[in-house]
Design a protein around this motif. Structure first.
Motif, PDB file in Angstrom:
ATOM      1  N   TYR A  12       0.853  -1.187   0.000  1.00  0.00           N
ATOM      2  CA  TYR A  12       0.000   0.000   0.000  1.00  0.00           C
ATOM      3  C   TYR A  12       0.891   1.240   0.000  1.00  0.00           C
ATOM      4  O   TYR A  12       2.115   1.134   0.088  1.00  0.00           O
ATOM      5  N   GLY A  13       0.269   2.401  -0.134  1.00  0.00           N
ATOM      6  CA  GLY A  13       1.029   3.635  -0.254  1.00  0.00           C
ATOM      7  C   GLY A  13       0.784   4.275  -1.608  1.00  0.00           C
ATOM      8  O   GLY A  13      -0.264   4.071  -2.233  1.00  0.00           O
ATOM      9  N   PRO A  14       1.731   5.079  -2.108  1.00  0.00           N
ATOM     10  CA  PRO A  14       1.548   5.764  -3.399  1.00  0.00           C
ATOM     11  C   PRO A  14       1.394   4.777  -4.549  1.00  0.00           C
ATOM     12  O   PRO A  14       2.126   3.793  -4.643  1.00  0.00           O
ATOM     13  N   LEU A  15       0.431   5.036  -5.419  1.00  0.00           N
ATOM     14  CA  LEU A  15       0.186   4.200  -6.592  1.00  0.00           C
ATOM     15  C   LEU A  15       0.576   4.885  -7.890  1.00  0.00           C
ATOM     16  O   LEU A  15       0.465   4.297  -8.957  1.00  0.00           O
ATOM     17  N   GLY A  16       1.023   6.128  -7.820  1.00  0.00           N
ATOM     18  CA  GLY A  16       1.313   6.894  -9.025  1.00  0.00           C
ATOM     19  C   GLY A  16       0.115   7.720  -9.444  1.00  0.00           C
ATOM     20  O   GLY A  16      -1.034   7.394  -9.118  1.00  0.00           O
ATOM     21  N   GLY A  17       0.381   8.793 -10.157  1.00  0.00           N
ATOM     22  CA  GLY A  17      -0.701   9.641 -10.629  1.00  0.00           C
ATOM     23  C   GLY A  17      -1.450  10.330  -9.505  1.00  0.00           C
ATOM     24  O   GLY A  17      -2.630  10.682  -9.655  1.00  0.00           O
ATOM     25  N   GLY A  18      -0.798  10.497  -8.363  1.00  0.00           N
ATOM     26  CA  GLY A  18      -1.436  11.154  -7.230  1.00  0.00           C
ATOM     27  C   GLY A  18      -2.352  10.256  -6.423  1.00  0.00           C
ATOM     28  O   GLY A  18      -2.976  10.705  -5.456  1.00  0.00           O
ATOM     29  N   ARG A  19      -2.434   8.982  -6.780  1.00  0.00           N
ATOM     30  CA  ARG A  19      -3.322   8.059  -6.059  1.00  0.00           C
ATOM     31  C   ARG A  19      -2.594   7.429  -4.885  1.00  0.00           C
ATOM     32  O   ARG A  19      -1.395   7.194  -4.931  1.00  0.00           O
ATOM     33  N   GLN A  20      -3.366   7.151  -3.837  1.00  0.00           N
ATOM     34  CA  GLN A  20      -2.833   6.515  -2.644  1.00  0.00           C
ATOM     35  C   GLN A  20      -3.718   5.333  -2.260  1.00  0.00           C
ATOM     36  O   GLN A  20      -4.931   5.369  -2.444  1.00  0.00           O
TER      37      GLN A  20
END
Length: 351
Positions: A12-20
């Motif tokens: 979990y954590g940052p997924l890219g593109g500003g998604r978490q």
């Protein structure tokens, strides 16, 4: 292949593109995925356990929640790092989850994998290891854990206790009679596989082995499995042990699948991990009919009774459920799989 399930790294954590993806969202999604897989008849769902990292670190609450929401599926770990564990507390927790689930816990334990910190188990209070990687500490803890879940006495009873008294040694509670047969050891080489066979626990083998003898990965792993089974028989354990292997397998059935996994199929790899020259298994990504033929040529997949698919849990419940459903519908039946909903629950190892 009698059974198949999934192995989630639970990032979990940052997924890219500003998604978490938060820790809470990750666990709630795991519960929803387990429920969907249970409806499909998939046999198992397991989680990697890592401390000091954005992954699952305390799996028992998650497994208990899954047990309460499902009916057939086995839930487990791949693997719990025994260097970090109080073996008696783990025995109590494991027995509790096993009883809640009706005997569906498939608990994978081992020395663990490389960490994000230096000797993190010492921060948990477990010191004194002579081995620089703590392997001796892990095996000592494991021995105590096995002794406890077998129902052996652990602590001297207090004859003056207002809660029963008596004499002799008291076992831990609760006690789950079948739990001992549902313990797996995660082995990274032939020696640890043979040790697991002598101990009388099931074998969990992943997509890497800490050896390189110039042989294809699946052949090395099949040899490891053979050595494990031979050690089991030589030790005189009754019945047949269970063996699982994990693979990165992606049936490509849509443009979205092609976008994520097209071109990712590769060969075995060789590199260094935790100071050992190691062999890494390849990724399978192809149309279902191609996957069937490729997996039939994988010596270790054909030797094991259980196949665990490593899944991209960060892509969400709907995506992963579709991936698993595609494997269950288009690949697994050709490898001998029967859904868990069409047969009695699997009993891991011997009773």
């Amino acid at each position: 292949m009698k059974s198949f399930g999934t192995l989630s790294f639970g990032h979990y954590g940052p997924l890219g593109g500003g998604r978490q993806l938060s820790a809470g969202e990750s666990m709630l999604q795991a519960i929803d995925l387990a429920q969907g897989m249970d409806d499909l008849g998939v046999n198992g769902i397991s989680f990697r356990v890592h401390h000091f990292a954005r992954q699952q670190s305390s799996p028992m609450p998650l497994l208990a929640a899954i047990a309460a929401r499902t009916r057939h599926i086995e839930m487990g770990t791949g693997v719990i790092d025994m260097r970090y564990e109080n073996p008696l507390y783990l025995a109590e927790e494991a027995a509790s989850v096993d009883l809640i689930s009706g005997g569906r816990l498939a608990l994978g334990v081992s020395r663990g994998s490389p960490e994000t910190v230096v000797r993190g188990y010492e921060a948990f209070g477990y010191t004194g290891a002579e081995d620089p990687r703590g392997a001796d500490l892990a095996r000592d803890h494991f021995g105590t854990f096995l002794h406890a879940i077998e129902g052996n006495g652990i602590a001297e009873r207090d004859p003056s206790s207002p809660f029963g008294g008596g004499s002799g040694l008291q076992r831990i509670e609760p006690y789950s009679p079948g739990l001992r047969s549902r313990i797996w050891w995660g082995a990274g080489n032939r020696e640890t596989a043979e040790w697991a066979g002598r101990m009388g626990v099931n074998l969990m083998s992943s997509t890497l082995l800490t050896e390189d003898r110039g042989l294809p990965f699946d052949i090395l792993q099949a040899e490891q499995i053979d050595a494990f089974r031979a050690a089991w028989r030589e030790a005189g354990h009754p019945g047949e042990p269970r063996v699982s292997v994990s693979r990165s397998i992606f049936p490509i059935t849509s443009a979205e699948d092609e976008l994520y996994f097209g071109g990712r199929q590769d060969g075995d790899g060789v590199g260094y991990i935790d100071g050992f020259r190691s062999t890494f298994g390849k990724t399978y990504a192809a149309a279902p009919d191609v996957l069937v033929e490729q997996l039939r040529e994988d010596a270790a997949v054909m030797s094991a009774d259980t196949l665990m698919l490593t899944i991209p849990s960060q892509l969400g419940v709907a995506f992963n459920l579709r991936l698993v459903e595609s494997f269950a519908r288009d690949v697994a039946p050709s490898l001998g799989w029967i859904p868990s909903t069409e047969r009695a629950p699997v009993s891991l190892g011997t009773a």
